[in-house]
Design an enzyme around this catalytic site. Sequence first.
Site, PDB file in Angstrom:
ATOM      1  N   HIS A 121       0.812  -1.215   0.000  1.00  0.00           N
ATOM      2  CA  HIS A 121       0.000   0.000   0.000  1.00  0.00           C
ATOM      3  C   HIS A 121       0.848   1.269   0.000  1.00  0.00           C
ATOM      4  O   HIS A 121       1.899   1.351   0.632  1.00  0.00           O
ATOM      5  CB  HIS A 121      -0.938   0.005   1.210  1.00  0.00           C
ATOM      6  CG  HIS A 121      -0.221  -0.071   2.525  1.00  0.00           C
ATOM      7  ND1 HIS A 121       0.250   1.029   3.199  1.00  0.00           N
ATOM      8  CD2 HIS A 121       0.102  -1.136   3.296  1.00  0.00           C
ATOM      9  CE1 HIS A 121       0.820   0.660   4.322  1.00  0.00           C
ATOM     10  NE2 HIS A 121       0.753  -0.663   4.415  1.00  0.00           N
ATOM     11  N   ASP A 122       0.375   2.242  -0.748  1.00  0.00           N
ATOM     12  CA  ASP A 122       0.943   3.592  -0.769  1.00  0.00           C
ATOM     13  C   ASP A 122       2.329   3.688  -1.392  1.00  0.00           C
ATOM     14  O   ASP A 122       2.992   4.724  -1.270  1.00  0.00           O
ATOM     15  CB  ASP A 122       0.976   4.201   0.647  1.00  0.00           C
ATOM     16  CG  ASP A 122      -0.399   4.222   1.285  1.00  0.00           C
ATOM     17  OD1 ASP A 122      -1.274   4.938   0.779  1.00  0.00           O
ATOM     18  OD2 ASP A 122      -0.616   3.497   2.281  1.00  0.00           O
ATOM     19  N   GLY A 139       5.059  -1.016   2.770  1.00  0.00           N
ATOM     20  CA  GLY A 139       4.226   0.154   2.534  1.00  0.00           C
ATOM     21  C   GLY A 139       5.015   1.447   2.457  1.00  0.00           C
ATOM     22  O   GLY A 139       6.070   1.589   3.068  1.00  0.00           O
TER      23      GLY A 139
END
Length: 262
Positions: A121-122, A139
Amino acid sequence: MSLIHPTAIVDPKAQLDPSVEVGAYSVIGPDVVIGAGSKIGPHVVIEGHTTIGADNTIFQFASIGAAPQDKKYAGEPTLLTLGDRNTIREFVTINLGTTQDVGITRLGSDNWIMAYVHIAHDCQLGDNIILANNATLAGHVHLEDWVFLGGFTSVHQFCRIGAHAMTAFTAAVSQDIPPFVTAAGNRAVPAGINSEGLKRRGFSSEQIMAIKRGYKTIYRSGLPLDEAKQALQAEEAKSPDAAPYLRQLREFIEASPRGIIR
């Protein structure tokens, strides 16, 4: 003739260009957008608020746009975007963003993502990146353009890797890698510059030598980092042809939130 295999499950709300191919048993969710010329192989799952550009190729068993592996995630409508002409090989996993960051995971264009890579994520990836088999990004990792990560490289969350940098096989990255630098080992340490990659991308011999001098200023001169940055700035004036790259190196170090590998 439909380019979507009859066994594929494509939600009626998904937006697929008519030229998109979808292989057998693939599943595409309602909030997915896929651009012209993209090819989705068999047994691929694409879900979430995911936008995929033109001429991408996604191989079998990839999982694109799944929920983040983050306990704080509570189903918020976060995003994933892929640019154009990316190749995503078998068993790659790419997750949505989270509201704890900018809410979006991004991949640019012309990236080559090999089998079993995980992009958490991200993460923010630029263009012309190669991630070899089993490379793993935690992340919030940022990769600038032309990064190459060797097989089984692992990158700690929030790390940044500068343009044209590369890692060796099984490198474990826990701090930022400046542009042009090669890193190796567990934990990863500097191991010279990516001179072969720079040659292939058209850097002149003079520019490569100036970047090498910049590397030695940071890592071999024995200077404290603040003094090394000042020396880099002085080198920019002496090497006008390479000044933009030396500046890129210096500014990356100055902006590094985790500190650079040493």
